[in-house]
Design a protein around this motif. Sequence first.
Motif, short mmCIF file in Angstrom:
data_model
loop_
_atom_site.label_atom_id
_atom_site.label_comp_id
_atom_site.label_asym_id
_atom_site.label_seq_id
_atom_site.Cartn_x
_atom_site.Cartn_y
_atom_site.Cartn_z
N ASN A 38 55.34 16.86 -69.11
CA ASN A 38 55.76 16.90 -67.71
C ASN A 38 57.20 16.45 -67.59
O ASN A 38 57.66 15.59 -68.34
CB ASN A 38 54.87 15.99 -66.86
CG ASN A 38 53.47 16.53 -66.69
OD1 ASN A 38 53.26 17.74 -66.64
ND2 ASN A 38 52.49 15.64 -66.60
N PRO A 39 57.94 16.98 -66.61
CA PRO A 39 59.33 16.58 -66.43
C PRO A 39 59.45 15.26 -65.69
O PRO A 39 58.45 14.67 -65.26
CB PRO A 39 59.90 17.73 -65.60
CG PRO A 39 58.74 18.19 -64.79
CD PRO A 39 57.53 18.03 -65.68
N ALA A 40 60.67 14.80 -65.53
CA ALA A 40 60.92 13.51 -64.88
C ALA A 40 60.74 13.57 -63.37
O ALA A 40 60.40 12.56 -62.73
CB ALA A 40 62.33 13.01 -65.21
N VAL A 67 61.88 9.73 -59.42
CA VAL A 67 63.17 10.27 -59.87
C VAL A 67 63.46 11.62 -59.21
O VAL A 67 62.61 12.51 -59.18
CB VAL A 67 63.19 10.42 -61.41
CG1 VAL A 67 64.48 11.09 -61.87
CG2 VAL A 67 63.04 9.06 -62.07
N THR A 68 64.68 11.74 -58.70
CA THR A 68 65.12 13.01 -58.09
C THR A 68 66.33 13.60 -58.80
O THR A 68 66.45 14.82 -58.91
CB THR A 68 65.49 12.79 -56.61
OG1 THR A 68 66.48 11.75 -56.52
CG2 THR A 68 64.26 12.38 -55.79
N HIS A 69 67.24 12.73 -59.28
CA HIS A 69 68.47 13.21 -59.90
C HIS A 69 68.76 12.43 -61.18
O HIS A 69 68.48 11.22 -61.26
CB HIS A 69 69.68 13.03 -58.96
CG HIS A 69 69.63 13.89 -57.75
ND1 HIS A 69 68.79 13.63 -56.68
CD2 HIS A 69 70.33 15.02 -57.42
CE1 HIS A 69 68.97 14.55 -55.74
NE2 HIS A 69 69.90 15.41 -56.16
N ILE A 70 69.31 13.11 -62.17
CA ILE A 70 69.80 12.48 -63.39
C ILE A 70 71.20 13.03 -63.64
O ILE A 70 71.42 14.25 -63.60
CB ILE A 70 68.89 12.78 -64.60
CG1 ILE A 70 67.45 12.33 -64.31
CG2 ILE A 70 69.41 12.10 -65.86
CD1 ILE A 70 66.46 12.73 -65.38
N SER A 71 72.15 12.14 -63.90
CA SER A 71 73.52 12.60 -64.07
C SER A 71 74.23 11.79 -65.16
O SER A 71 73.80 10.69 -65.52
CB SER A 71 74.29 12.45 -62.75
OG SER A 71 74.31 11.09 -62.33
N GLU A 72 75.29 12.37 -65.67
CA GLU A 72 76.12 11.70 -66.67
C GLU A 72 77.08 10.75 -65.95
O GLU A 72 77.73 11.13 -64.97
CB GLU A 72 76.92 12.74 -67.45
CG GLU A 72 77.63 12.20 -68.67
CD GLU A 72 76.74 12.10 -69.89
OE1 GLU A 72 77.09 11.35 -70.81
OE2 GLU A 72 75.68 12.76 -69.90
#
Length: 455
Positions: free
Chosen positions: A160-162, A275-280
């Motif tokens: 499953n994804p985050a 969790v909605t967003h993941i960024s560098e």
Amino acid sequence: MRMDKTVAIIGAGPVGLAAAAHALERGMSPVVLEAGPEAGHAVRQWQHVQLFSPWEYNIDKAAARLLAPTGWNSPDPGSYPTGGELIDRYLAPLATRTPLRETIRTSSRVTAISRAGFDKAKTKGRGQAPFEIRYQNGKGDEVLRADAVIDISGTWFSPNPAGSNGLPAFGERECAGRIAYGMPAVRGSARDRYAGKTVAVLGAGHSALGTLIDLVELAEEAPGTRPVWLLRGDDPAKAFGGGRNDKLAARGELGATFAALVTAGKIAVETGFGVTHISEREGRLGISAGAGSAARSVVADELVVSTGFRPDLSFLSELRLRLDPAIEAPLALAPLIDPNEHSCGTVRPHGARELAHDEPGFYLAGMKSYGRAPTFLMMTGYEQVRSIVADIAGDKKAAARVELVLPETGVCTRGSVASAGAAECCGGPAKAEPSACCAADESARKAGGAGCGCS
């Protein structure tokens, strides 16, 4: 009934090899298609993990009978193997030293299954047509025809994804280089990746708990290692399990150990973190939850997503399946395992009847049969395939018979309410009624009452 049937088995894991062993005993011809380069490929991805169940629950009886003439030494039934030991002491000998070695086709990834000459919409004569299984083995497309198919391909490679909505979080794919799924070997082969880093772990199941415990131990060896638990729910205690009430002692001990570490402050906890967003962010990860004034974020070096798995149904699109729309398990099995509705003790043994579909001769088994539900035990899979193979052979009496007694979890859950003491205060888990929360609740319902009220 014909006993020379060809049975296609997808997956050469523990349950897939058990299915092949049972098929051989009944005079049928199993063909095991394994996508990986050798048997037990998925197990090799978590070989550093210790199983919750001892050896006595991890060896199939038909497989043991195949191994006996080879001089195989059965492990101590009371000891707990790791995934690697399961391979070395059981799966590898079973796959290479018994007649099963002639049935296994490795590096053979199934791409599609249908009925020979029939698309999904055509009915008349369908049940008499053989299955057509297409697979790739590096030499091009291959075709196998079989009288029956048991899909035991598992779910390990479909995590499953985050994202809390079931979709990948925005930016998840772009940040894939800093994200791992399942239960990486943070103190083993992946140690250099995590030592001295801030590592966020998303999830509330056993994989998440085990990874966080390993990170705490890694922190003692490598200062600067900081585990952060990202929990979608609001109550961390729900993840602690049944403790001493759990009849699988290793599983109960995991929850108790984890609870102590959280209480001691060795694991930072972020609850209600969908969790909605993941960024560098300057060489690190920014992991965000919520929106607007409720938005929060955590900065970490690495993210481990331990949010469970889902079945890959893409190559089954031309078969007539009966699946629960929520958890994607066979329709008759779903009420017994749906975490939204019922989880009390362990799921009662089940077999061909619960796992059959509107496609005669096709069955889902093993972890894949549980769809998105998280509670599968290996010994449950062994009972599944014993029953299924009997059904394929036409032995309906053996298929219907229950030959397994499962240990109780000691945890009673109905809806969103849980009681770790249910094994004591409620008389243990319900035995037959899937809508009952516990034994007392089941008895009350049978007597015509509304239930015992503990839920």
